[in-house]
Design a protein around this motif. Structure first.
Motif, mmCIF file in Angstrom:
data_model
loop_
_atom_site.group_PDB
_atom_site.id
_atom_site.type_symbol
_atom_site.label_atom_id
_atom_site.label_comp_id
_atom_site.label_asym_id
_atom_site.label_seq_id
_atom_site.Cartn_x
_atom_site.Cartn_y
_atom_site.Cartn_z
ATOM 1 N N TRP A 1 -16.839 12.898 5.079
ATOM 2 C CA TRP A 1 -15.846 11.765 5.435
ATOM 3 C C TRP A 1 -16.521 10.644 6.008
ATOM 4 O O TRP A 1 -17.509 10.538 6.606
ATOM 5 C CB TRP A 1 -14.622 12.158 6.390
ATOM 6 C CG TRP A 1 -13.799 11.073 6.951
ATOM 7 C CD1 TRP A 1 -12.664 10.707 6.230
ATOM 8 C CD2 TRP A 1 -14.099 10.033 8.033
ATOM 9 N NE1 TRP A 1 -12.146 9.594 7.027
ATOM 10 C CE2 TRP A 1 -12.888 9.136 7.798
ATOM 11 C CE3 TRP A 1 -14.979 9.777 8.938
ATOM 12 C CZ2 TRP A 1 -12.602 8.313 8.892
ATOM 13 C CZ3 TRP A 1 -15.001 8.629 9.762
ATOM 14 C CH2 TRP A 1 -13.899 7.956 9.789
ATOM 15 N N CYS B 1 -19.232 12.420 8.342
ATOM 16 C CA CYS B 1 -19.354 13.442 8.767
ATOM 17 C C CYS B 1 -20.098 14.327 7.692
ATOM 18 O O CYS B 1 -19.742 14.354 6.471
ATOM 19 C CB CYS B 1 -17.812 13.979 8.615
ATOM 20 S SG CYS B 1 -17.473 15.548 9.019
ATOM 21 N N GLY C 1 -11.678 13.262 9.323
ATOM 22 C CA GLY C 1 -11.236 13.901 7.897
ATOM 23 C C GLY C 1 -11.276 15.294 8.028
ATOM 24 O O GLY C 1 -10.075 15.848 7.565
ATOM 25 N N CYS C 2 -11.858 16.117 8.898
ATOM 26 C CA CYS C 2 -11.529 17.469 8.775
ATOM 27 C C CYS C 2 -11.581 18.033 10.529
ATOM 28 O O CYS C 2 -11.437 19.279 10.775
ATOM 29 C CB CYS C 2 -12.866 18.170 8.318
ATOM 30 S SG CYS C 2 -14.468 17.731 9.377
ATOM 31 N N SER D 1 -20.046 17.574 7.679
ATOM 32 C CA SER D 1 -19.185 18.642 7.307
ATOM 33 C C SER D 1 -18.301 18.528 5.982
ATOM 34 O O SER D 1 -18.267 19.211 5.156
ATOM 35 C CB SER D 1 -18.308 19.281 8.378
ATOM 36 O OG SER D 1 -18.959 19.483 9.582
ATOM 37 N N CYS D 2 -17.842 17.326 6.102
ATOM 38 C CA CYS D 2 -16.696 17.130 4.931
ATOM 39 C C CYS D 2 -16.958 16.004 4.176
ATOM 40 O O CYS D 2 -16.346 15.576 3.149
ATOM 41 C CB CYS D 2 -15.158 17.090 5.380
ATOM 42 S SG CYS D 2 -14.849 15.542 6.329
ATOM 43 N N CYS E 1 -14.146 14.193 13.719
ATOM 44 C CA CYS E 1 -14.200 13.527 12.452
ATOM 45 C C CYS E 1 -12.700 13.298 11.971
ATOM 46 O O CYS E 1 -12.027 14.420 12.104
ATOM 47 C CB CYS E 1 -14.852 14.496 11.446
ATOM 48 S SG CYS E 1 -14.593 14.122 9.823
HETATM 49 ZN ZN ZN Z 1 -15.293 15.864 8.650
#
Ligand code: ZN
Length: 306
Positions: free
Chosen positions: A37, A32, A12-13, A34-35, A10
Motif C-alpha cells: 500500500w 507498506c 491497506g492491511c 507487507s501489502c 497501514c
Molecule cells: Zn499494508
C-alpha cells in the motif's frame, strides 16, 4: 521518557510498523512493506482517506481566500493563536512533536510551529484542496496530509495534538477523541477549542454546518471517556460575549447576519477594540485567571504516562 517508537498502522492491511524518529513521515515512510500500500497523492500531498477526499468537501476557494486575508489582522485569530500556543508551552513544555487536526490555512499551525523548537510538526485536513495554500504559509519542515480524524493511522506518535474549532463539525466527535488518545505518546495530550453554550446557537452555527455547541462539562466528559485526564478547562471569548448576544438579539443587523464573509470584515475601529480586549483576556487566561462564560471552551487533556 522510555522511548516506545511511533507506529504507523497501514491503511491497506493493518500491519504496524515503526516510523523513523528523524526524517519525514509523509513520504516513502508511509508505504507498506507487507501489502505494498502507498497513499494516492494530490499536489504531492498524501491522501490517507482518499474516499473522503473524493466525496467533495466544505472547501470553498473564495472562503479560503477571505480567511487567508483576514487571519493576520482580524480580532478573532491572533489572540486565539497566542492562547493556544501559550497553553501548549505551559502544559507540555517538553513536547517535541505536534499535529494539528483541521489545520485549514495553516495560520495557527504556523504560529505554534514558530513558537518554539519542534522535532516534528504535522498538519492534517479532511480536504486536500487547501493544503498547497497552507504549505506556502508554513515553514518547509512542516508536513501536511489529507486524513479522516476518526481513523488516524498513528499510534504513540505525537506529544501534542491540537484541534481548534473542528470537533463541532464532526458527528462522531467521541471517535475522534479516541483516535487522538491512540495517536498520542504516553504523557502527551490534546489542546481543544470548541464553541460552547447551546443558548448561543444561531444562524451562524447553521451556516458553518456545526453539529453542536458544547454544553457545560460535555467536552471534558468526552475526553475522559477517551481515557484522557482533563488538566485545564477554560472559557474563552468572554469579552466578545455581549457582542455575540447583541448580534443574536438583532439578527438583521448583527455582525453574524449572513455568516462568514460579513464576520471577516468588521469595521476597523471595532476590530481594533475587540482585538485589544481579547489580547487582554488571553493575558489573564495564561496567568490562570479564568472567566466563567465565553463563546468558546478550551480544554487541555493528558494521556497517562507509560
Ligand atoms: Zn499494508
Amino acid at each position: 521518557m522510555p522511548a516506545s517508537p511511533p507506529i504507523l498502522v497501514c491503511p491497506g492491511c493493518g500491519a504496524e510498523k515503526p516510523l523513523p524518529e528523524a526524517g519525514p513521515w509523509l513520504g516513502a515512510a508511509l508505504s507498506c512493506e507487507s501489502c505494498g500500500w502507498a497513499p494516492p497523492r494530490q499536489d504531492g500531498f498524501a491522501l490517507l482517506a482518499p474516499a473522503l477526499a473524493a466525496q467533495g468537501s466544505d472547501y470553498d476557494p473564495a472562503g479560503f481566500a477571505a480567511l487567508l486575508a483576514a487571519e493576520p489582522w482580524h480580532f478573532w485569530f491572533a489572540p486565539r493563536a497566542r492562547l493556544l500556543a501559550g497553553l501548549i508551552a505551559r502544559h507540555f513544555p517538553a513536547a517535541e512533536s505536534f499535529l494539528e487536526v483541521g489545520c485549514g490555512t495553516g495560520y495557527v499551525t504556523g504560529v505554534i510551529a514558530r513558537a518554539r523548537p519542534w522535532r516534528r510538526v504535522l498538519g492534517a485536513e479532511v480536504s486536500a484542496d487547501g493544503l498547497a495554500h497552507a504549505a506556502r504559509l508554513l515553514p518547509p519542515e512542516v508536513e501536511l496530509m489529507q486524513m479522516d480524524a476518526r481513523e488516524m493511522p498513528f499510534r504513540a506518535a505525537f506529544d501534542v495534538i491540537g484541534c481548534f474549532d473542528v470537533l463541532e463539525h464532526i458527528e462522531q466527535d467521541q471517535e475522534v477523541l479516541h483516535a487522538f488518545a491512540a495517536a498520542l505518546r504516553p504523557g502527551g495530550g490534546v489542546v481543544l477549542a470548541v464553541p460552547q453554550h447551546m443558548w448561543l446557537w444561531s444562524g451562524a452555527d447553521e451556516h458553518a454546518q456545526h453539529k453542536r455547541r458544547y454544553g457545560r462539562g460535555e467536552l471534558e466528559g468526552r475526553c475522559r471517556a477517551a481515557g484522557l485526564e482533563v488538566v485545564a478547562s477554560l472559557s474563552y471569548n468572554s469579552v466578545t460575549l455581549p457582542l455575540m448576544l447583541a448580534s443574536r438579539l438583532m439578527p438583521r443587523r448583527g455582525l453574524r447576519e449572513t455568516g462568514a464573509t460579513d464576520e471577516l470584515t468588521p469595521p476597523r475601529w471595532l476590530n481594533a477594540m475587540l482585538r485589544a480586549a481579547l489580547q487582554a483576556e488571553v493575558g489573564m487566561s495564561l496567568k490562570g485567571l479564568h472567566l466563567p462564560l465565553g463563546g468558546s471552551r478550551v480544554v487541555v487533556a493528558r494521556k497517562a504516562a507509560a
